[in-house]
Design a protein around this motif. Structure first.
Motif, PDB file in Angstrom:
ATOM      1  N   LEU A  90       0.832  -1.206   0.000  1.00 17.13           N
ATOM      2  CA  LEU A  90       0.000   0.000   0.000  1.00 17.13           C
ATOM      3  C   LEU A  90       0.866   1.255   0.000  1.00 17.13           C
ATOM      4  O   LEU A  90       0.498   2.278  -0.605  1.00 17.13           O
ATOM      5  N   HIS A 108       0.673   3.983  -2.843  1.00 11.52           N
ATOM      6  CA  HIS A 108       0.485   5.401  -2.490  1.00 11.52           C
ATOM      7  C   HIS A 108       1.471   6.277  -3.257  1.00 11.52           C
ATOM      8  O   HIS A 108       1.097   7.315  -3.825  1.00 11.52           O
ATOM      9  N   ASN A 109       2.735   5.853  -3.318  1.00  9.93           N
ATOM     10  CA  ASN A 109       3.746   6.633  -4.039  1.00  9.93           C
ATOM     11  C   ASN A 109       3.477   6.656  -5.546  1.00  9.93           C
ATOM     12  O   ASN A 109       3.722   7.665  -6.211  1.00  9.93           O
ATOM     13  N   LEU A 149       0.760   9.139  -5.993  1.00 13.72           N
ATOM     14  CA  LEU A 149       1.297  10.476  -5.742  1.00 13.72           C
ATOM     15  C   LEU A 149       2.044  10.998  -6.971  1.00 13.72           C
ATOM     16  O   LEU A 149       1.888  12.164  -7.364  1.00 13.72           O
ATOM     17  N   LEU A 162      -5.483   9.290  -2.216  1.00 15.14           N
ATOM     18  CA  LEU A 162      -4.297   9.209  -1.361  1.00 15.14           C
ATOM     19  C   LEU A 162      -4.687   9.161   0.115  1.00 15.14           C
ATOM     20  O   LEU A 162      -4.102   8.406   0.904  1.00 15.14           O
ATOM     21  N   GLN A 163      -5.675   9.958   0.477  1.00 13.76           N
ATOM     22  CA  GLN A 163      -6.109   9.993   1.866  1.00 13.76           C
ATOM     23  C   GLN A 163      -6.732   8.661   2.285  1.00 13.76           C
ATOM     24  O   GLN A 163      -6.513   8.180   3.411  1.00 13.76           O
ATOM     25  N   ILE A 171      -6.000   5.699   1.166  1.00 15.49           N
ATOM     26  CA  ILE A 171      -4.930   4.719   1.374  1.00 15.49           C
ATOM     27  C   ILE A 171      -4.177   5.018   2.669  1.00 15.49           C
ATOM     28  O   ILE A 171      -3.834   4.108   3.431  1.00 15.49           O
ATOM     29  N   CYS A 172      -3.933   6.289   2.931  1.00 19.33           N
ATOM     30  CA  CYS A 172      -3.282   6.672   4.193  1.00 19.33           C
ATOM     31  C   CYS A 172      -4.105   6.223   5.394  1.00 19.33           C
ATOM     32  O   CYS A 172      -3.566   5.726   6.391  1.00 19.33           O
TER      33      CYS A 172
END
Length: 684
Positions: free
Chosen positions: A319, A323-324, A327, A355-356, A358-359
């Motif tokens: 994950l 995410h990267n 991004l 992105l949020q 996944i964070c």
């Protein structure tokens, strides 16, 4: 963002147990793979028997074994046309066939190519072309010119895919209409190039930190060549001329070499995608991107981290990399890194929210997993954490796999039979003989699932051939020839009932009530209502949960169980009409010649007699006992027929059963009941 909590090991073990409970373990993964590869082989046999030089492939989650019942993964099929010689070097040109040269230069998007038509008599390009020459080719083929080169547009195969009845176009795929309770089927048409793509040559010499993929794996991948799929890169200047290079066979090899922790990690990623991303941003992150991310993670880490007691750490790593990628809006294809899978896929307005999400999943640690409703994963994990057991569903999953395989088998074989539905009896006999001999010959040159596919096909064709021969001999002499009985016997054990019911039907039609009664009694004895599943490939929307007994047997066996615990519907084609009781012969005349042209293509069965095994068993019992004057047994058969139509939920041809029941009621002088049955039959 990426930190390993202290309890990661204990929770990882529990999470692995949960995934095993929902059917993500080594045994079920192998069951899924075997079933998918067998269906793939049968589809290829069907296509080739009908005269098309093409090969079918089953890719994606179903063939990888990386899915669960609740994920409801699509069935991804690729049909490859073998009459075209696609090459990357002119030295591979072949005379007398359609040769296409792959052009991979800096004007083409990475991961894509152009196709240039070469002459049939020499490995040189055409400089001009005539409409007459191309008019003899498949309709929808359109050529374009670019810098003096005659190029084939990707609308060639896309147009063919678009012709699939009732489907919806999604990129290069044709998605067939979704049926309740069934997975979507995506069909992609493609060319094949035997040589490994130039853009991926460096990959063959590369090896990651974890010594993965191994040298043997890369060597095998290099032998698989590549497919050319009819879709261009989004936003490309020459999008209509580009063809996507697919290394699906190589990717299948990589997937087949993953350990169970890696497979579970991928399944978890897809469950997270389904739960937290797709409901809000459906067409942004695909499961193929997740797979690609995992490939990169495996290749760039040591193999000792991919263990059962570290699955949470592996998931967090994947994950984090995903995410990267989001991004930077760059997810490099694992084999052809120049191909950015995320290019044009993520709208700038959606990116911060994805992105949020996944964070939140990563930082929420176990809390996010406990919120997952898919496959009751969160609830199951909570039970494990409280030292309570969760329900293990491997038998249910096994039952689903076998029932799906049986239905696909019936559907695929039926397509071959339907193709000769307009043949005369003599033509049908010759075609079926040709099919059987070709399958026997093919079987001598193959092993494994390919040999099994040939056997399953040949047995069903033997029954059909025997029935066709019997129909001819009944027409001539009102008797069944020894040759017909021999062929029928060879196919009697494809399932519990359908072949034997054809034999009973033949005996009934020649007036041999004693043999009819014996055959029907044997069928009823072997038809365990708690175990045997009715199988009908004619109506895919029927998807009742398999019986408990069926699941139990399926859990211990593979495709060999089909002959013991399934009951296919019984099909008679026009050339078998003399093997059909007169009450059923009317089914072959449900539409006049004038209205037949206006019926949709999926009404292929309109000229067939098709009836579910169980109702047909009791109908033939009623007729036979009536002829024998055995009143009590006749009444029992009629009562059981009525109860079956009323209570059996998994009938594909209930309207036919109602029609038969109505005719029985007429013979019982119950006119009102007969009329009620006919009206119900018409409404279905």
């Amino acid at each position: 963002m990426f930190q390993a909590p202290e309890y990661i090991e204990s929770v990882s073990v529990l999470l692995s147990d949960v995934l095993s409970d929902i059917g993500v373990d080594e045994r079920i993964v192998l069951k899924r793979r075997r079933a998918a590869l067998l269906a793939e082989s049968m589809e290829t046999r069907s296509i080739q028997l009908q005269g098309d030089n093409a090969t079918a492939y089953c890719f994606g989650s179903q063939s990888e074994g990386t899915t669960t019942l609740q994920l409801d993964s699509d069935i991804d099929q690729l049909w490859c046309f073998n009459d075209y010689n696609v090459i990357q070097d002119r030295s591979d040109w072949k005379p007398g066939v359609a040769n296409y040269l792959m052009i991979q230069d800096d004007t083409v998007s990475p991961g894509y190519c152009l196709l240039q038509r070469l002459r049939n008599d020499t490995p040189l390009p055409y400089h001009t072309f005539h409409d007459k020459y191309f008019s003899s080719k498949r309709k929808g083929k359109v050529l374009g010119e670019r810098k003096g080169k005659i190029l084939i547009q990707n609308t060639f195969l896309s147009a063919v895919a678009g012709a699939v009845h009732g489907g919806v176009r999604h990129g290069p795929a044709q998605t067939l209409p979704e049926q309740p309770g069934h997975s979507n089927v995506d069909i992609v048409l493609a060319f094949h190039c035997k040589s490994w793509p130039l853009q991926a040559r460096q990959w063959l010499d590369w090896q990651g930190v974890g010594q993965w993929p191994s040298a043997d794996m890369r060597r095998y991948c290099g032998s698989t060549g590549c497919f050319l799929v009819a879709v261009g890169s989004k936003g490309s200047q020459h999008e209509e001329l580009e063809w996507r290079i697919s290394t699906s066979l190589a990717e299948r090899c990589l997937m087949f070499n993953l350990n169970i922790t890696q497979i579970r990690c991928y399944v978890l990623m897809k469950i997270i995608l389904k739960t937290f991303i797709k409901p809000y941003f459906e067409d942004t992150i695909s499961s193929f991107m997740c797979k690609t991310v995992m490939f990169h993670c495996i290749a760039n880490t040591h193999s000792n981290i991919w263990k059962e007691n570290n699955i949470l750490g592996c998931l967090s790593l994947c994950l984090f990399v995903l995410h990267n990628c989001i991004l930077n809006e760059n997810c490099p294809h694992f084999i052809m890194p120049g191909n950015n899978l995320m290019r044009g896929n993520i709208p700038h307005t959606d990116k911060p929210y994805i992105l949020q999400k996944i964070c939140d999943v990563v930082s929420g640690r176990c809390i996010a997993l406990l919120e997952i409703e898919c496959a009751s994963l969160g609830l199951r994990l909570q039970l494990k954490m409280n030292n309570l057991s969760s329900f293990k569903s491997s038998d249910i999953v096994s039952g689903y796999i076998l029932k799906t395989l049986a239905r696909e088998t019936d559907f695929i074989i039926r397509s071959c039979i339907i193709s000769i539905s307009n043949s005369s009896n003599e033509e049908a006999v010759q075609t079926l003989l040709k099919y059987i001999f070709k399958l026997v010959d093919t079987s001598h040159h193959c092993v494994g699932v390919d040999k099994t596919a040939c056997r399953l096909f040949a047995q069903r064709f033997c029954t059909s051939l025997g029935s066709a021969l019997a129909s001819h001999s009944i027409h001539l002499d009102n008797a069944v020839s020894a040759e017909a009985l021999t062929w029928i016997t060879l196919g009697l054990n494809t399932d519990v009932s359908s072949g034997k019911l054809k034999l009973a039907s033949i005996y009934y039609c020649v007036g041999n009530n004693r043999k009819t009664e014996i055959t029907l009694r044997n069928i009823e004895r072997s038809y365990d209502l708690n175990t045997v599943e009715p199988i009908c490939g004619c109506h895919l929307y029927i998807n009742q949960a398999p019986r408990k007994g069926f699941n139990t047997v399926s859990n211990d066996h593979n495709e060999e169980a089909i002959q013991h615990i399934t009951a296919f519907c019984v099909k008679f084609l026009p050339y078998e009409i003399k093997c059909v009781p007169h009450e059923l012969q009317y089914e072959m005349f449900r539409s006049s010649k004038d209205t037949l042209h206006f019926r949709p293509p999926d009404d292929y069965w309109i000229k067939l007699t098709v009836v579910d095994s169980l109702p047909y068993l009791y109908f033939l019992q009623y007729k036979t006992y009536r002829c024998l004057g055995r009143q009590d047994e006749k009444k029992r058969a009629l009562s059981t027929l009525l109860r079956t139509i009323d209570r059996e939920p998994d009938l594909g041809h209930r309207e036919t059963a109602l029609n038969l029941l109505g005719q029985c009621m007429e013979q019982e002088d119950r006119a009102e009941d007969a009329l009620r049955c006919y009206l119900l039959s018409l409404r279905r």
